[in-house]
Design a protein around this motif. Structure first.
Motif, PDB file in Angstrom:
ATOM      1  N   PRO A  95      22.306   1.235 -34.530  1.00 32.26           N
ATOM      2  CA  PRO A  95      21.824   2.178 -35.541  1.00 32.26           C
ATOM      3  C   PRO A  95      21.491   1.525 -36.877  1.00 32.26           C
ATOM      4  N   GLY A  96      21.853   0.246 -37.048  1.00 32.00           N
ATOM      5  CA  GLY A  96      21.445  -0.491 -38.238  1.00 32.00           C
ATOM      6  C   GLY A  96      22.331  -0.355 -39.456  1.00 32.00           C
ATOM      7  N   PHE A  97      23.560   0.148 -39.286  1.00 29.86           N
ATOM      8  CA  PHE A  97      24.468   0.226 -40.420  1.00 29.86           C
ATOM      9  C   PHE A  97      24.968  -1.183 -40.759  1.00 29.86           C
ATOM     10  N   LYS A  98      24.936  -1.537 -42.036  1.00 32.55           N
ATOM     11  CA  LYS A  98      25.282  -2.893 -42.464  1.00 32.55           C
ATOM     12  C   LYS A  98      26.728  -3.271 -42.152  1.00 32.55           C
ATOM     13  N   PHE A 122      25.333   6.224 -45.279  1.00 27.61           N
ATOM     14  CA  PHE A 122      25.175   6.473 -46.699  1.00 27.61           C
ATOM     15  C   PHE A 122      23.906   5.795 -47.225  1.00 27.61           C
ATOM     16  N   GLU A 123      23.538   6.126 -48.454  1.00 28.84           N
ATOM     17  CA  GLU A 123      22.291   5.637 -49.022  1.00 28.84           C
ATOM     18  C   GLU A 123      22.245   4.117 -49.129  1.00 28.84           C
ATOM     19  N   ASP A 124      23.415   3.473 -49.203  1.00 32.06           N
ATOM     20  CA  ASP A 124      23.437   2.010 -49.311  1.00 32.06           C
ATOM     21  C   ASP A 124      23.354   1.310 -47.957  1.00 32.06           C
ATOM     22  N   GLY A 125      23.125   2.106 -46.897  1.00 32.58           N
ATOM     23  CA  GLY A 125      22.965   1.527 -45.569  1.00 32.58           C
ATOM     24  C   GLY A 125      24.258   1.280 -44.821  1.00 32.58           C
ATOM     25  N   THR A 126      25.383   1.774 -45.328  1.00 28.79           N
ATOM     26  CA  THR A 126      26.674   1.596 -44.668  1.00 28.79           C
ATOM     27  C   THR A 126      27.090   2.867 -43.935  1.00 28.79           C
TER      28      THR A 126
END
Length: 356
Positions: A95-98, A122-126
């Protein structure tokens, strides 16, 4: 004479049709009975906890406790939901979450939910797997995951839930479906943390709603099949009755083209009204009229149903669709099955031709 004909037609037509509706809301069976030192039977979430632990969706701790008041993390919430929904947690796309790695125990659960569009980061990609799940977040995820069957129709009663908040619609859906309720009559506390026990109840209640909705759709399909199996009935080469269903408007239209033979034909389009009790149906409402109890006094209930429907039949100025017509009658069925309340409604059109 016309009044008698109208009563006879409606009695056979409506009772025959409505008796076939089976809308049940079953409870989930437990695969095993589990007990915990800190989950007494008096706990509101007791049954839901046993349900999910018995199915392996939730687990207790080695010391024999469940810790119902412990805060639920986003990772553990993802596991519960993915298992409840029976998602494929192996064949997933990243899913690409950092902050989500493939070697983390919750990776498959989070990825499966994200792939299905049920959960986001979340907006920061986490994703923040170890952060607590809030009531607002849980409302959105549960609403999307189980596709709760009712739309939010009532006004928002919560002072702490803004009309512009991203979660307002999801919270109202959960409350209207009785998946949860506010902390008080006027507050929801959207940023409060969800506990393990609360999540168990949210999931089981949502599962039961989905099962009830699925059974309702299956039953509607069976009703349509039974009615439309003999959608056109003829005698001596003449059409005497017909039933049609419009799936776009969820409307059942039943027509008698012949005063005598038409009524007899309609009697063969469904089941007997005695099956209503076995199905768990206890009350019927026609349009905005009063609830009619079909359990306490069957004879009186049938008479009341009959008279209510008869009063709605009118002679139209344009008799293209019949000499007596009633359009868009909302018929709602209420009842209870295995401790769960249910309701379902249909639109009904009636057409009666007096000649022939």
């Amino acid at each position: 004479m016309k009044k008698i004909i109208r009563k006879t037609f409606l009695y056979t037509l409506f009772i025959t049709w409505v008796a076939g509706v089976t809308i049940a809301s079953p409870s989930s069976a437990h695969a095993a009975v589990t007990s915990f030192k800190d989950v007494p039977k008096s706990l509101d979430h007791h049954e839901a906890i046993l349900n999910l632990t018995g199915r392996g969706i939730l687990q207790g701790y080695e010391d024999g406790t469940f810790r119902p008041d412990a805060t639920l993390t986003r990772a553990h919430a993802s596991k519960i939901l993915a298992l409840s929904l029976e998602l494929d947690t192996r064949n997933v796309k990243d899913p690409g979450f950092k902050d989500l790695k493939k070697n983390q125990w919750y990776y498959g659960y989070v990825a499966a939910l994200a792939n299905a569009g049920y959960i986001s980061g979340f907006e920061d990609g986490t994703f923040r797997a170890n952060a607590p799940m809030t009531r607002a977040q849980a409302a959105k995820i549960i609403d999307l995951s189980y596709k709760l069957p009712l739309e939010a129709k009532t006004a928002n009663p919560f002072k702490d839930v803004s009309r512009s908040a991203w979660y307002v619609g999801h919270i109202r859906k959960l409350v209207e479906n009785e998946v949860t309720k506010g902390k008080t009559a006027t507050t929801f506390e959207p940023n409060a943390k969800v506990t393990r026990a609360q999540m168990a109840s949210f999931v089981v209640r949502s599962e039961n709603l989905v099962k009830a909705a699925n059974l309702a759709e299956e039953t509607k399909a069976k009703i349509r099949a039974i009615v439309l199996e003999n959608s056109v009935i003829e005698k001596d080469g003449k059409k005497v009755s017909q039933a049609t269903y419009d799936s776009k408007t969820d409307t059942l239209t039943m027509t008698a083209y012949n005063r005598d033979d038409g009524i007899k034909a309609v009697q063969g389009l469904g089941f007997f009204s005695d099956k209503l009790l076995a199905l768990g149906v206890s009350h019927i409402r026609i349009a905005d009229g009063p609830l009619i109890n079909v359990v306490e006094n069957r004879t009186a209930a049938k008479e009341q149903l009959q008279n209510t429907m008869v009063d709605m039949l009118k002679a139209p100025s344009d008799k293209t669709n019949g000499d007596l017509v009633a359009n868009n009658i909302k018929v709602t069925l209420y009842g209870q099955s295995e401790g769960n309340q249910f309701w379902e409604y249909f639109n009904v059109n009636l057409r009666v031709y007096m000649g022939g």
